[in-house]
Design a protein around this motif. Structure first.
Motif, short mmCIF file in Angstrom:
data_model
loop_
_atom_site.label_atom_id
_atom_site.label_comp_id
_atom_site.label_asym_id
_atom_site.label_seq_id
_atom_site.Cartn_x
_atom_site.Cartn_y
_atom_site.Cartn_z
N LEU A 114 -48.08 128.26 -44.77
CA LEU A 114 -49.33 128.57 -43.89
C LEU A 114 -50.36 129.16 -44.88
O LEU A 114 -51.43 128.96 -44.74
CB LEU A 114 -48.81 129.50 -42.93
CG LEU A 114 -47.95 128.92 -41.71
CD1 LEU A 114 -47.84 130.12 -40.71
CD2 LEU A 114 -48.65 127.65 -41.08
N GLU A 115 -49.85 130.03 -45.94
CA GLU A 115 -50.96 130.66 -46.57
C GLU A 115 -51.23 130.07 -47.91
O GLU A 115 -52.22 130.34 -48.55
CB GLU A 115 -50.13 132.06 -47.05
CG GLU A 115 -49.92 133.00 -45.82
CD GLU A 115 -49.14 134.24 -46.08
OE1 GLU A 115 -48.92 134.32 -47.13
OE2 GLU A 115 -49.04 134.99 -45.06
N GLY A 116 -50.34 128.95 -48.36
CA GLY A 116 -50.62 128.22 -49.43
C GLY A 116 -50.18 129.22 -50.56
O GLY A 116 -49.87 130.27 -50.76
N ILE A 117 -50.52 128.70 -51.91
CA ILE A 117 -50.27 129.18 -52.95
C ILE A 117 -51.30 129.05 -54.09
O ILE A 117 -52.15 127.90 -53.78
CB ILE A 117 -48.95 128.69 -53.92
CG1 ILE A 117 -49.01 127.21 -54.01
CG2 ILE A 117 -47.49 129.28 -52.93
CD1 ILE A 117 -47.55 126.66 -54.71
N PRO A 118 -51.48 129.43 -55.14
CA PRO A 118 -52.56 129.51 -56.02
C PRO A 118 -52.67 128.26 -56.57
O PRO A 118 -51.65 127.66 -57.02
CB PRO A 118 -52.70 130.49 -57.03
CG PRO A 118 -51.36 131.62 -56.42
CD PRO A 118 -50.80 130.96 -55.52
N GLU A 119 -53.96 127.50 -56.86
CA GLU A 119 -54.01 126.41 -57.40
C GLU A 119 -53.43 126.30 -59.10
O GLU A 119 -53.64 127.43 -59.53
CB GLU A 119 -55.35 126.02 -57.40
CG GLU A 119 -55.70 124.58 -58.04
CD GLU A 119 -57.15 123.87 -57.67
OE1 GLU A 119 -57.51 122.80 -58.54
OE2 GLU A 119 -57.73 124.43 -56.69
N GLY A 120 -52.93 125.33 -59.18
CA GLY A 120 -52.35 125.62 -60.83
C GLY A 120 -50.77 125.62 -60.81
O GLY A 120 -50.15 125.65 -61.93
N ASP A 121 -50.11 126.08 -59.57
CA ASP A 121 -48.70 126.27 -59.53
C ASP A 121 -48.32 124.69 -59.55
O ASP A 121 -48.06 124.15 -58.77
CB ASP A 121 -48.33 126.92 -58.25
CG ASP A 121 -46.72 127.36 -58.38
OD1 ASP A 121 -46.06 126.31 -59.14
OD2 ASP A 121 -46.52 128.22 -57.68
N VAL A 122 -47.52 124.28 -60.59
CA VAL A 122 -47.23 122.88 -60.83
C VAL A 122 -45.77 122.77 -60.01
O VAL A 122 -45.54 121.55 -59.70
CB VAL A 122 -46.85 122.53 -62.06
CG1 VAL A 122 -48.22 122.41 -63.01
CG2 VAL A 122 -45.85 123.36 -63.07
N CYS A 123 -45.35 123.66 -59.43
CA CYS A 123 -44.00 123.60 -58.81
C CYS A 123 -44.27 123.91 -57.17
O CYS A 123 -43.28 124.17 -56.63
CB CYS A 123 -42.74 124.61 -59.23
SG CYS A 123 -42.59 123.97 -60.92
N ASN A 124 -45.55 123.63 -56.74
CA ASN A 124 -45.82 124.04 -55.41
C ASN A 124 -45.03 122.83 -54.37
O ASN A 124 -44.85 123.18 -53.17
CB ASN A 124 -47.23 123.98 -55.14
CG ASN A 124 -48.04 122.71 -55.32
OD1 ASN A 124 -47.47 121.78 -55.88
ND2 ASN A 124 -49.08 122.45 -54.52
N GLY A 125 -44.68 121.86 -54.79
CA GLY A 125 -43.92 120.68 -53.96
C GLY A 125 -45.03 120.54 -52.66
O GLY A 125 -46.10 120.07 -52.96
N SER A 126 -44.13 120.58 -51.88
CA SER A 126 -45.18 120.39 -50.29
C SER A 126 -45.87 121.43 -49.83
O SER A 126 -46.55 121.50 -48.88
CB SER A 126 -43.80 120.35 -48.98
OG SER A 126 -43.10 121.40 -48.97
N VAL A 127 -46.03 122.89 -50.43
CA VAL A 127 -46.89 123.82 -50.28
C VAL A 127 -48.27 123.58 -50.65
O VAL A 127 -48.38 123.11 -51.75
CB VAL A 127 -46.34 125.23 -50.75
CG1 VAL A 127 -47.20 126.26 -50.56
CG2 VAL A 127 -44.60 125.19 -50.41
N LYS A 128 -49.09 123.63 -49.66
CA LYS A 128 -50.50 123.36 -49.85
C LYS A 128 -50.96 124.38 -50.94
O LYS A 128 -50.57 125.71 -50.76
CB LYS A 128 -51.48 123.37 -48.66
CG LYS A 128 -51.00 122.14 -47.68
CD LYS A 128 -51.80 122.13 -46.39
CE LYS A 128 -51.20 121.11 -45.31
NZ LYS A 128 -51.79 121.24 -44.08
N THR A 129 -52.07 124.27 -51.61
CA THR A 129 -52.87 125.22 -52.40
C THR A 129 -53.79 125.92 -51.58
O THR A 129 -54.35 125.16 -50.76
CB THR A 129 -53.40 124.65 -53.68
OG1 THR A 129 -53.95 123.49 -53.58
CG2 THR A 129 -52.23 124.24 -54.66
N ARG A 130 -54.25 127.24 -52.40
CA ARG A 130 -55.25 127.89 -51.48
C ARG A 130 -56.69 127.52 -51.75
O ARG A 130 -56.98 127.11 -52.93
CB ARG A 130 -55.17 129.21 -51.66
CG ARG A 130 -54.28 129.90 -50.97
CD ARG A 130 -54.22 131.46 -51.28
NE ARG A 130 -52.78 131.95 -51.44
CZ ARG A 130 -52.54 132.79 -52.50
NH1 ARG A 130 -53.11 133.66 -52.97
NH2 ARG A 130 -51.17 133.10 -52.59
#
Length: 130
Positions: A114-130
């Motif tokens: 829901l919160e996402g992760i910072p852009e640039g994390d290459v291992c985010n998979g299905s998690v959206k970026t903020r």
């Protein structure tokens, strides 16, 4: 001096007695804590299902993961208390406490979607970026 110490001890005992709870009340309070955590988990889970509804593969995998997490949580608690009802009057409180901790940790884990992760994390998979 002895009378003063006795009076202070008596006052302390009176004030401490106001905070005493029965084991039944502590069990109920612990269960209420777990119930609250479980409601929070379900809210987060439902929000993820709505937010990612178009990603059917992700939803299928999330549902499978959630079912398995519930099995793991229950198995861990069963391993902690293998003979249900054999650990005294504190057992319900302890079980509820463990369930609450597992549930709060799972909620924190799921909130990432829901919160996402910072852009640039290459291992985010299905998690959206903020």
């Amino acid at each position: 001096m002895k009378i003063l110490l006795t009076a202070l001890l008596f006052l302390f005992m009176l004030s401490a007695g106001g905070y005493a709870q029965s084991q039944g009340q502590m069990n109920a309070d612990a269960y209420a804590g777990y119930t609250k955590a479980d409601k929070q988990l379900n809210t987060v889970y439902q929000m993820i299902l709505r937010q990612y509804a178009k990603d059917t593969k992700f939803i299928k995998n999330l549902k499978a993961a959630q079912r398995l997490w519930i099995q793991l949580r229950d198995a861990d608690v069963a391993a902690k208390f293998p003979q249900e009802g054999s650990y005294g009057s504190v057992e319900p409180m302890c079980r509820a406490g463990y369930l609450e901790v597992y549930t709060l940790n799972r909620t924190k884990f799921l909130k990432v979607w829901l919160e996402g992760i910072p852009e640039g994390d290459v291992c985010n998979g299905s998690v959206k970026t903020r």
